[in-house]
Enzyme design. Structure first.
Site, short mmCIF file in Angstrom:
data_model
loop_
_atom_site.label_atom_id
_atom_site.label_comp_id
_atom_site.label_asym_id
_atom_site.label_seq_id
_atom_site.Cartn_x
_atom_site.Cartn_y
_atom_site.Cartn_z
N ILE A 16 0.82 -1.17 -0.46
CA ILE A 16 -0.17 -0.12 0.17
C ILE A 16 1.38 1.27 -0.07
O ILE A 16 0.47 2.61 -0.74
CB ILE A 16 -0.90 0.02 1.12
CG1 ILE A 16 -2.37 0.85 1.14
CG2 ILE A 16 -0.25 0.09 2.38
CD1 ILE A 16 -3.32 0.62 -0.24
N SER B 153 11.95 0.77 6.73
CA SER B 153 11.31 -0.67 5.89
C SER B 153 12.68 -1.35 6.37
O SER B 153 13.87 -0.59 6.29
CB SER B 153 10.94 0.11 5.49
OG SER B 153 9.73 -1.37 5.23
N ARG B 154 12.48 -3.35 6.64
CA ARG B 154 13.63 -4.06 6.67
C ARG B 154 13.97 -3.93 5.13
O ARG B 154 15.27 -4.12 5.61
CB ARG B 154 13.10 -4.95 7.59
CG ARG B 154 12.57 -4.55 9.04
CD ARG B 154 11.78 -5.81 9.41
NE ARG B 154 10.64 -5.86 8.66
CZ ARG B 154 9.31 -6.88 9.35
NH1 ARG B 154 10.04 -7.50 10.18
NH2 ARG B 154 9.21 -7.14 8.49
N LYS C 134 -5.47 2.08 7.71
CA LYS C 134 -6.86 1.04 8.42
C LYS C 134 -6.48 -0.65 8.61
O LYS C 134 -5.78 -0.96 7.62
CB LYS C 134 -8.16 1.58 7.69
CG LYS C 134 -8.05 0.89 6.24
CD LYS C 134 -8.27 0.07 5.41
CE LYS C 134 -8.12 -1.50 5.59
NZ LYS C 134 -8.00 -3.23 4.99
N ASP D 24 -10.15 -7.29 6.64
CA ASP D 24 -9.61 -6.79 6.15
C ASP D 24 -10.04 -5.68 5.40
O ASP D 24 -9.72 -4.44 5.03
CB ASP D 24 -8.44 -7.26 5.74
CG ASP D 24 -6.84 -6.42 4.65
OD1 ASP D 24 -6.22 -5.63 6.31
OD2 ASP D 24 -6.98 -5.87 3.91
P1 NAP Z 1 2.13 -5.73 3.36
O1 NAP Z 1 3.09 -4.57 2.14
O2 NAP Z 1 2.38 -7.11 3.75
O3 NAP Z 1 3.17 -5.25 4.76
C1 NAP Z 1 3.47 -3.77 4.32
C2 NAP Z 1 4.68 -3.85 4.95
O4 NAP Z 1 5.01 -3.48 6.28
C3 NAP Z 1 6.00 -4.45 4.66
O5 NAP Z 1 6.74 -4.38 3.21
C4 NAP Z 1 7.27 -4.71 5.73
O6 NAP Z 1 7.82 -4.19 5.25
C5 NAP Z 1 6.15 -4.44 6.84
N1 NAP Z 1 6.26 -5.73 8.26
C6 NAP Z 1 5.33 -6.07 7.87
N2 NAP Z 1 5.34 -7.04 8.67
C7 NAP Z 1 5.81 -6.14 9.68
C8 NAP Z 1 6.14 -6.77 10.86
N3 NAP Z 1 5.49 -7.68 11.74
N4 NAP Z 1 7.23 -6.55 11.26
C9 NAP Z 1 7.27 -4.40 11.03
N5 NAP Z 1 7.23 -4.47 9.93
C10 NAP Z 1 6.41 -5.22 9.13
O7 NAP Z 1 0.80 -4.58 3.61
P2 NAP Z 1 0.14 -4.15 2.64
O8 NAP Z 1 -0.93 -4.45 2.28
O9 NAP Z 1 0.74 -2.61 2.37
O10 NAP Z 1 -0.77 -3.37 3.86
C11 NAP Z 1 -0.63 -2.94 5.17
C12 NAP Z 1 -1.42 -2.12 6.29
O11 NAP Z 1 -2.35 -1.08 4.27
C13 NAP Z 1 -2.94 -3.24 6.63
O12 NAP Z 1 -3.58 -2.85 7.40
C14 NAP Z 1 -3.59 -2.99 4.95
O13 NAP Z 1 -4.94 -3.19 5.59
C15 NAP Z 1 -3.99 -1.44 4.72
N6 NAP Z 1 -4.14 -1.40 3.32
C16 NAP Z 1 -3.88 -2.86 2.13
C17 NAP Z 1 -4.04 -2.47 0.94
C18 NAP Z 1 -3.89 -3.47 0.04
O14 NAP Z 1 -4.54 -3.45 -1.50
N7 NAP Z 1 -2.49 -3.87 -0.16
C19 NAP Z 1 -5.12 -1.83 1.10
C20 NAP Z 1 -4.84 -0.56 1.94
C21 NAP Z 1 -4.69 -0.67 3.13
P3 NAP Z 1 9.79 -4.03 5.97
O15 NAP Z 1 9.68 -5.62 5.77
O16 NAP Z 1 10.72 -3.79 4.60
O17 NAP Z 1 9.93 -4.00 7.14
#
Ligand code: NAP
Length: 307
Positions: A11, A33-34, A87, A165
């Site tokens: 996101i 970010s890691r 969110k 979600d």
């Molecule tokens: P994601 O790509 O899986 O995670 C975002 C980043 O968070 C990862 O690249 C990772 O970065 C870091 N991360 C993941 N697990 C972690 C942990 N245990 N500790 C610390 N850092 C961690 O997820 P996303 O899809 O972007 O979603 C993130 C949020 O945005 C969620 O709450 C989701 O509901 C919301 N969202 C998502 C979307 C969608 O389309 N995907 C749309 C709207 C809102 P590093 O490994 O580089 O640290």
């Protein structure tokens, strides 16, 4: 204002970075970010380090999954930073309340964002429903988890919400457009036998005027997503489609170019306004409905899910 983006994943890359780059209010000054980085932007891996070394960055936007988010938010608030939360604003209601109290104690702004509330047609749907007597409302939110969360195991781990979600996006719209509060009365949650969160759910709600309110969520819908809220009132019908991007009233649609492109720019404009006036916006009502579904939900075992 200088801002740091934390959690450079799907996101952040899809929405936050473009919205910040296009905004007159914000300068993306660092990422935390890691693994992820943004080209041309100073990259940190450790949130403690950036909070210590970059006092010039007053605002932090957290794009992590919900479970790790609390620790990052707490540290940022204690370090005097304003915080914007993707969110859902947390993994539990209690941790969201704790963050809100901490933000007030530390006199910083805290914003629980709900991007779907910023979809183009949500204000018009709210205005139309404001003086109508509701008879029936049905949320139909179906998408393919493999397309929208490819390989993201956290969505199926405890605290990841599963199909809620995306479902919480529908609830964020519902709680915005209805003129009266509702509450959940029943839920059926379908948990894959090998996972910790549901992949499908059906919920019913109590409406103070006795309207029939239902929500169906499914994460195994092939092809295009269905993100629809249909309402039947004594004054006509409303269909809000495309996650709030298209509105049809009594069969007539009012927009040739419906869309969701404005959601994240509007969230960042709202955050700029909150910081400038020293405000906090922590509406937790969508998360409360999800918590109720997990409290009340009948658990049904579904087939294993694998990517
Ligand atoms: P994601 O790509 O899986 O995670 C975002 C980043 O968070 C990862 O690249 C990772 O970065 C870091 N991360 C993941 N697990 C972690 C942990 N245990 N500790 C610390 N850092 C961690 O997820 P996303 O899809 O972007 O979603 C993130 C949020 O945005 C969620 O709450 C989701 O509901 C919301 N969202 C998502 C979307 C969608 O389309 N995907 C749309 C709207 C809102 P590093 O490994 O580089 O640290």
């Amino acid at each position: 204002m200088q801002i740091a983006l934390v959690g450079i994943g799907k996101i952040a890359v899809d929405q936050h970075v473009p919205a910040l780059n296009d905004s007159p209010d914000w300068d993306l000054a660092a990422t935390v970010s890691r693994h992820g980085t943004v080209e041309g932007v100073p990259a940190y891996q450790d949130v403690d380090q950036i909070l210590e070394e970059r006092p010039d960055i007053r605002v932090v936007s957290l794009c992590l999954p919900p479970v790790p988010r609390f620790d990052y938010a707490r540290k940022a608030i204690l370090a005097g930073r304003h915080v914007m939360l993707e969110k859902p604003p947390g993994a539990t209601l209690s941790e969201c309340h704790a963050l809100e109290a901490l933000a007030r104690e530390n006199r910083v702004s805290l914003y629980a964002t709900w991007h779907s509330r910023q979809a183009d047609k949500v204000p018009a749907a709210k205005a139309w429903l404001a003086d109508k007597t509701l008879k029936r409302l049905h949320i139909n939110w179906r998408e393919d988890v493999r397309k929208w969360h490819p390989g993201q195991d956290w969505v199926f781990e405890a605290g990841g919400l599963g199909v809620f979600d995306p479902g919480i996006n529908a609830l964020s719209i519902l709680t915005e457009i209805l003129p009266v509060p509702v509450h959940l009365t029943n839920a059926e949650l379908h948990f894959p036998a090998n996972r910790e969160t549901p992949i499908a759910a059906s919920c019913t709600f109590h409406h103070p005027d006795g309207a029939d309110l239902r929500m169906d969520l499914d994460w195994l819908e092939p092809g295009d997503a269905t993100w629809t809220i249909e309402a039947e009132t004594e004054g006509g019908t409303m269909v809000l489609e495309n996650g709030g991007g298209k509105l049809t009233i009594d069969g007539a649609s009012d927009d040739a170019q419906p869309g969701l492109a404005g959601e994240y720019p509007r969230l960042y404009a709202q955050m700029a306004e909150l910081v400038q006036r020293g405000g906090t916006d922590m509406d937790l009502s969508p998360l409360r409905h999800v918590a109720d579904a997990f409290l009340m939900g009948k658990r049904i075992t579904a087939p294993d899910f694998d990517w």
